[in-house]
Design an enzyme around this catalytic site. Structure first.
Site, PDB file in Angstrom:
ATOM      1  N   TYR A 142       0.817  -1.208   0.000  1.00  0.00           N
ATOM      2  CA  TYR A 142       0.000   0.000   0.000  1.00  0.00           C
ATOM      3  C   TYR A 142       0.859   1.270   0.000  1.00  0.00           C
ATOM      4  O   TYR A 142       0.433   2.309  -0.487  1.00  0.00           O
ATOM      5  CB  TYR A 142      -0.897   0.048   1.244  1.00  0.00           C
ATOM      6  CG  TYR A 142      -2.218  -0.683   1.120  1.00  0.00           C
ATOM      7  CD1 TYR A 142      -2.264  -2.019   0.741  1.00  0.00           C
ATOM      8  CD2 TYR A 142      -3.415  -0.024   1.388  1.00  0.00           C
ATOM      9  CE1 TYR A 142      -3.477  -2.686   0.646  1.00  0.00           C
ATOM     10  CE2 TYR A 142      -4.626  -0.685   1.299  1.00  0.00           C
ATOM     11  CZ  TYR A 142      -4.652  -2.007   0.925  1.00  0.00           C
ATOM     12  OH  TYR A 142      -5.856  -2.654   0.844  1.00  0.00           O
ATOM     13  N   LYS A 192       3.395 -15.360   1.771  1.00  0.00           N
ATOM     14  CA  LYS A 192       3.554 -16.044   0.480  1.00  0.00           C
ATOM     15  C   LYS A 192       5.049 -16.317   0.313  1.00  0.00           C
ATOM     16  O   LYS A 192       5.680 -15.912  -0.673  1.00  0.00           O
ATOM     17  CB  LYS A 192       2.958 -15.165  -0.633  1.00  0.00           C
ATOM     18  CG  LYS A 192       2.836 -15.829  -1.986  1.00  0.00           C
ATOM     19  CD  LYS A 192       1.765 -16.914  -2.068  1.00  0.00           C
ATOM     20  CE  LYS A 192       1.830 -17.619  -3.406  1.00  0.00           C
ATOM     21  NZ  LYS A 192       0.958 -18.831  -3.471  1.00  0.00           N
ATOM     22  N   ASP A 224      -2.825 -18.249  -0.063  1.00  0.00           N
ATOM     23  CA  ASP A 224      -3.849 -18.939  -0.862  1.00  0.00           C
ATOM     24  C   ASP A 224      -4.489 -20.057  -0.034  1.00  0.00           C
ATOM     25  O   ASP A 224      -5.708 -20.227  -0.019  1.00  0.00           O
ATOM     26  CB  ASP A 224      -3.289 -19.462  -2.193  1.00  0.00           C
ATOM     27  CG  ASP A 224      -1.958 -20.171  -2.054  1.00  0.00           C
ATOM     28  OD1 ASP A 224      -1.350 -20.162  -0.961  1.00  0.00           O
ATOM     29  OD2 ASP A 224      -1.501 -20.770  -3.056  1.00  0.00           O
ATOM     30  N   ASP A 248      -6.161  -7.144   4.149  1.00  0.00           N
ATOM     31  CA  ASP A 248      -7.312  -6.497   3.537  1.00  0.00           C
ATOM     32  C   ASP A 248      -8.233  -7.551   2.940  1.00  0.00           C
ATOM     33  O   ASP A 248      -9.440  -7.565   3.176  1.00  0.00           O
ATOM     34  CB  ASP A 248      -6.826  -5.523   2.449  1.00  0.00           C
ATOM     35  CG  ASP A 248      -7.989  -4.875   1.719  1.00  0.00           C
ATOM     36  OD1 ASP A 248      -8.916  -4.398   2.403  1.00  0.00           O
ATOM     37  OD2 ASP A 248      -7.989  -4.864   0.472  1.00  0.00           O
ATOM     38  N   ASP A 252     -12.089  -9.280   4.633  1.00  0.00           N
ATOM     39  CA  ASP A 252     -13.408  -9.278   3.982  1.00  0.00           C
ATOM     40  C   ASP A 252     -13.949 -10.698   3.919  1.00  0.00           C
ATOM     41  O   ASP A 252     -15.134 -10.956   4.151  1.00  0.00           O
ATOM     42  CB  ASP A 252     -13.313  -8.723   2.548  1.00  0.00           C
ATOM     43  CG  ASP A 252     -13.604  -7.231   2.484  1.00  0.00           C
ATOM     44  OD1 ASP A 252     -13.321  -6.537   3.482  1.00  0.00           O
ATOM     45  OD2 ASP A 252     -14.101  -6.767   1.440  1.00  0.00           O
TER      46      ASP A 252
END
Ligand code: IPM
Ligand code: MG
Length: 357
Positions: A142, A192, A224, A248, A252
């Site tokens: 970000y 990751k 993942d 982020d 959700d």
């Protein structure tokens, strides 16, 4: 009598509607629990851009820095999509986070029993879910440099940088450890590391820190797989520690376990100054102004503000209980429609919560 100074940023879309509910809640709780609350409202997001051509005006940021806690509703609208990136409401939000150095974003996900039928997942899968996403909030992709878009003759090239320093990873890991110690001592760090160097450093740093805490059980998971596991068996998680963008996305995803993203609160904190308390959901411009939004995520964020930001523990507990009671009595906003409950408006939901306080 103790006086707490709150800055309220009601922002865009459904923001003003859900803010009205939280304002009334704060006033009622302050009367009941004998403290004063001064609420100053400031412009922020798209609405601030309209007035000052700046989604995060300096006057607003200064007010936020000097209060006890900030309560934020939500920002954004597709009508600002064409603006240069730095003028968009979302950039204002990132500026607020970075100016106040709010590196730790805490997003608890707890299934409320009365909502178990509202989730798109089976009851057996979600019934014991009680997890917290600890998301790094002021670094990573970000904020990483270099970033940009290079325009060539016949094609464009755009790039961002995912970057972390050891100290940035250490301080968010420390927060996750402290939270895990108050819960079940389990941290799953999500990265990751099979592909990204930045994740290799993340994993190494988290592992080194966790070694100092014998009681902490640390596991690592690729992002993942974490997305899959959150749907397959979400109750395996206690504290999920992760970087800015993975947090982020996963928050959700985790929010939907509870039946609606309209239920999820969050706190953005640092170790010293005021925190920002805000629902995880966005500004939902498609339903703005219709009095049908779910004010509960913001009300639960208000409970986090009371507990973490103001140390008003009893008031926070009272509010959470009030929300549970309203839900148990079968009242829902339309996002939580399970075909069996009474659907009520945003303001009516506010009244019901106030009645229970
Ligand atoms: C969130 C939001 C923000 C983010 C947006 C609005 C910039 O999605 O708080 O999760 O990406 O952090
Ligand atoms: Mg998000």
């Amino acid at each position: 009598m103790l006086t707490h100074k709150i800055v309220l940023l009601s922002g865009d879309g459904i923001g003003p509607e859900i803010s009205e509910v939280s304002k009334k809640i704060l006033l009622k709780l302050s009367n009941k629990f004998n403290f004063n609350i001064e609420i100053e409202e400031e412009l922020f997001g798209g609405i601030a851009f309209e007035k000052f051509e700046d989604p995060a005006p300096k006057s607003t940021l200064d007010k936020c820095k000097s209060c006890d806690a900030v309560l934020l509703a939500c920002v954004g609208d597709s009508k600002y999509d064409q603006l240069p990136r730095e003028l968009r409401p979302e950039s204002g939000l990132l500026k607020l986070r970075s100016d106040l150095n709010l590196f730790a974003n805490i997003r608890p996900v707890k299934i409320r029993n009365s909502l178990i039928e509202s989730s798109s997942l089976k009851k057996e899968v979600i019934q014991n879910v009680d997890l917290v996403v600890v998301r790094e909030l002021t670094s990573g992709i970000y904020f990483g440099e270099p970033r940009g878009i290079i325009k060539n003759k016949n094609k464009e090239r755009a790039f961002n940088t995912m970057v972390y320093n050891t100290d940035e990873i250490e301080r968010i890991t420390e927060i996750a450890i402290q939270i895990a110690k108050k819960r079940n001592n389990r941290i799953c760090s999500v990265d990751k590391a099979n592909v990204l160097e930045v994740s290799q450093l993340w994993r190494k740093t988290v592992e080194n820190m966790a070694k100092n805490y014998k009681e902490i059980h640390l596991s690592n998971m690729y992002v993942d797989n974490a997305a899959m596991q959150l749907i397959r068996d979400p109750s395996q998680f206690d504290v999920i520690l992760t970087n800015n963008i993975f947090g982020d996305i996963l928050s959700d995803l985790a929010a939907m376990l509870t039946g609606s993203i309209g239920m999820l609160p969050s706190a953005s904190l640092n170790n010293i100054g005021p925190g920002v308390f805000e629902p995880v959901h966005g500004s939902a411009p498609d339903i703005a102004g219709q009095n049908i939004a779910n004010p509960i995520a913001m009300a639960l964020s208000t409970a986090m503000l009371l507990r973490i930001g103001l140390n008003q523990i009893q008031a926070a507990e009272n509010l959470e209980l009030a929300i549970d009671n309203v839900l148990s009595k079968g009242f829902r906003t339309s996002d939580l429609d399970d075909g069996k409950s009474e659907i009520i408006s945003c303001s009516k939901m506010g009244e019901k919560i106030l009645e229970e306080i």
